[in-house]
Write an enzyme that holds these catalytic residues in place. Structure first.
Site, PDB file in Angstrom:
ATOM      1  N   ALA A   1       0.821  -1.209   0.000  1.00  0.00           N
ATOM      2  CA  ALA A   1       0.000   0.000   0.000  1.00  0.00           C
ATOM      3  C   ALA A   1       0.857   1.261   0.000  1.00  0.00           C
ATOM      4  CB  ALA A   1      -0.929   0.000   1.211  1.00  0.00           C
ATOM      5  N   GLU A   2       2.063   1.165   0.543  1.00  0.00           N
ATOM      6  CA  GLU A   2       2.900   2.349   0.697  1.00  0.00           C
ATOM      7  C   GLU A   2       4.217   2.231  -0.044  1.00  0.00           C
ATOM      8  OE1 GLU A   2       2.859   4.530   4.077  1.00  0.00           O
ATOM      9  OE2 GLU A   2       0.691   4.332   3.890  1.00  0.00           O
ATOM     10  N   ALA A   3       4.584   1.007  -0.417  1.00  0.00           N
ATOM     11  CA  ALA A   3       5.910   0.810  -1.006  1.00  0.00           C
ATOM     12  C   ALA A   3       5.905  -0.347  -1.999  1.00  0.00           C
ATOM     13  CB  ALA A   3       6.931   0.532   0.090  1.00  0.00           C
TER      14      ALA A   3
ATOM     15  N   ASP B   1       4.838  -3.174  13.467  1.00  0.00           N
ATOM     16  CA  ASP B   1       4.065  -3.990  12.518  1.00  0.00           C
ATOM     17  C   ASP B   1       4.514  -5.449  12.605  1.00  0.00           C
ATOM     18  OD1 ASP B   1       2.273  -4.648  10.502  1.00  0.00           O
ATOM     19  OD2 ASP B   1       3.554  -3.950   8.879  1.00  0.00           O
TER      20      ASP B   1
HETATM   21  N1  LIG Z   1      15.611  -7.915   3.146  1.00  0.00           N
HETATM   22  C1  LIG Z   1      14.740  -8.718   2.533  1.00  0.00           C
HETATM   23  N2  LIG Z   1      15.147  -9.894   1.999  1.00  0.00           N
HETATM   24  C2  LIG Z   1      14.272 -10.707   1.377  1.00  0.00           C
HETATM   25  N3  LIG Z   1      12.970 -10.435   1.216  1.00  0.00           N
HETATM   26  C3  LIG Z   1      12.504  -9.294   1.720  1.00  0.00           C
HETATM   27  C4  LIG Z   1      13.346  -8.360   2.407  1.00  0.00           C
HETATM   28  N4  LIG Z   1      12.612  -7.297   2.780  1.00  0.00           N
HETATM   29  C5  LIG Z   1      11.364  -7.547   2.358  1.00  0.00           C
HETATM   30  N5  LIG Z   1      11.275  -8.748   1.730  1.00  0.00           N
HETATM   31  C6  LIG Z   1      10.079  -9.367   1.143  1.00  0.00           C
HETATM   32  O1  LIG Z   1       9.194  -8.357   0.717  1.00  0.00           O
HETATM   33  C7  LIG Z   1       7.976  -8.386   1.478  1.00  0.00           C
HETATM   34  C8  LIG Z   1       7.509  -6.969   1.744  1.00  0.00           C
HETATM   35  O2  LIG Z   1       8.523  -6.220   2.391  1.00  0.00           O
HETATM   36  P1  LIG Z   1       8.195  -5.349   3.672  1.00  0.00           P
HETATM   37  O3  LIG Z   1       9.424  -4.639   4.089  1.00  0.00           O
HETATM   38  O4  LIG Z   1       7.560  -6.229   4.678  1.00  0.00           O
HETATM   39  O5  LIG Z   1       7.192  -4.258   3.105  1.00  0.00           O
HETATM   40  P2  LIG Z   1       5.612  -4.043   3.294  1.00  0.00           P
HETATM   41  O6  LIG Z   1       5.516  -2.775   4.046  1.00  0.00           O
HETATM   42  O7  LIG Z   1       5.076  -3.947   1.906  1.00  0.00           O
HETATM   43  O8  LIG Z   1       5.060  -5.202   4.062  1.00  0.00           O
HETATM   44  C9  LIG Z   1       8.318  -9.192   2.734  1.00  0.00           C
HETATM   45  O9  LIG Z   1       7.210  -9.823   3.314  1.00  0.00           O
HETATM   46  C10 LIG Z   1       9.339 -10.187   2.196  1.00  0.00           C
HETATM   47  O10 LIG Z   1       8.682 -11.264   1.555  1.00  0.00           O
HETATM   48 MG   LIG Z   2       5.738  -6.371   5.615  1.00  0.00          MG
END
Ligand SMILES: Nc1ncnc2c1ncn2[C@@H]1O[C@H](COP(=O)(O)OP(=O)(O)O)[C@@H](O)[C@H]1O
Ligand SMILES: [Mg+2]
Length: 213
Positions: A11-13, A126
């Site tokens: 939703a934000e990224a 979160d």
């Molecule tokens: N450092 C990372 N290494 C591998 N996968 C990642 C990493 N950061 C995020 N992801 C993948 O991307 C998804 C979304 O990232 P996240 O930071 O949780 O953003 P959002 O705010 O959209 O939930 C995570 O649930 C994971 O599956």
């Molecule tokens: Mg997440």
């Protein structure tokens, strides 16, 4: 420009898997503007979350919590570049795993890590089983600190745990035992026991809210 593969459109990224100029595999988390928000407020929120995510990741790393390393913060494109962690999310792992002993052990690890994180006042903001990854050496890695804050308040820490409890209930059927193990491992200090008593209040408020619709 290196090839980017979209992992998740949130939703934000947008979260991409990418390769840095030095060949490192990374995740690029790019926040985008929300048209329904006032542009100034929007820019402020986006900048705030980008900075806070980077800050909390660094603070956790300094204290020995497993989190992705921050590679680069690009303010102009509101993009955070962090180390790519190979492995399933805790959610995927729980769904696929059938071994109760392993499960219990991992839940205790979650509790210990959260206790440690709260002891230096990082509130994740979160906590869900999708925001934890089990890396290739079976370490639990916390991710997604975009809603994090620094706070010493027992209330904030209790709410952090409550968010995870709700996530367990909604994502994993019959997970009461799992979450109980998390809390048991969390409860290793007087401060932690105070936070758990606070969690009781937070739950009660949650129930009242549910009843009043
Ligand atoms: N450092 C990372 N290494 C591998 N996968 C990642 C990493 N950061 C995020 N992801 C993948 O991307 C998804 C979304 O990232 P996240 O930071 O949780 O953003 P959002 O705010 O959209 O939930 C995570 O649930 C994971 O599956
Ligand atoms: Mg997440």
């Amino acid at each position: 420009m290196a090839e980017q593969v979209l992992i998740r459109q949130g939703a934000e990224a947008r979260v991409y898997k990418t390769t840095m100029p030095d060949g490192r595999v990374a995740v690029a988390k790019q926040r985008f503007s929300k048209s329904y928000r006032h542009p100034d407020l929007d820019a402020k929120l986006t900048r705030g979350r980008l900075n806070q995510e980077a800050r909390s990741l660094k603070r956790c790393k300094e204290h020995g919590i497993c989190v992705p390393e921050v590679i680069r913060v690009d303010k102009s494109s509101a993009t955070l570049f962090i180390e790519f962690i190979h492995g399933p999310t805790l959610k995927e792992w729980i769904v696929a795993n059938g071994n109760p002993d392993q499960e219990n052990e991992l839940m205790a690890t979650v509790g210990r890590i959260l206790h440690q994180m709260h002891s230096f006042d990082v509130i994740h903001g979160d906590l869900t089983t999708s925001n934890m990854i089990l890396d290739s050496s079976n370490q639990l890695v916390l991710i997604d600190f975009g809603l994090s804050q620094i706070s010493s308040s027992a209330e904030d820490k209790a709410v952090d745990l409550y968010v995870l409890e709700r996530a367990f209930i909604s994502t994993h059927p019959n997970s009461e035992r799992l979450f109980a193990t998390v809390l048991e491992a969390y409860s290793v200090s007087e401060a932690a026991r105070l936070i758990l008593r606070r969690l009781e209040d937070v739950r009660q408020r949650g129930r009242k809210r549910d009843m009043s619709g």
